[in-house]
Design a protein around this motif. Structure first.
Motif: not given
Length: 75
Positions: A54-58
């Motif tokens: 995802d956009e948070l790097g998760n």
């Protein structure tokens, strides 16, 4: 593989224009089957190399894909 795909296309074109002999119909079915088997295998290999982030790097890779990767690596 390219020549195989060319032959599949030749037979498809001939089927639309003139029709195929019984021998050609069998050849067409076998070639399509072989092509689809290789395509599916390559596609599955490609999918198993993916990780969804995802956009948070998760890592948000779907569980179904994660489980499939684990099963594949056990073999």
């Amino acid at each position: 593989m390219k020549s195989e795909l060319n032959r599949i296309n030749e037979l498809a074109k001939k089927a639309k224009t003139e029709g195929l002999t019984d021998k050609e119909k069998i050849e067409q079915k076998e070639l399509r089957g072989q092509y689809l088997k290789r395509f599916r295998s390559a596609f599955e290999k490609h999918l198993h190399g993916l990780t969804v982030v995802d956009e948070l790097g998760n890592d948000v890779t779907p569980e179904k894909l994660k489980k499939s990767k684990k099963r594949r690596h056990k073999h």
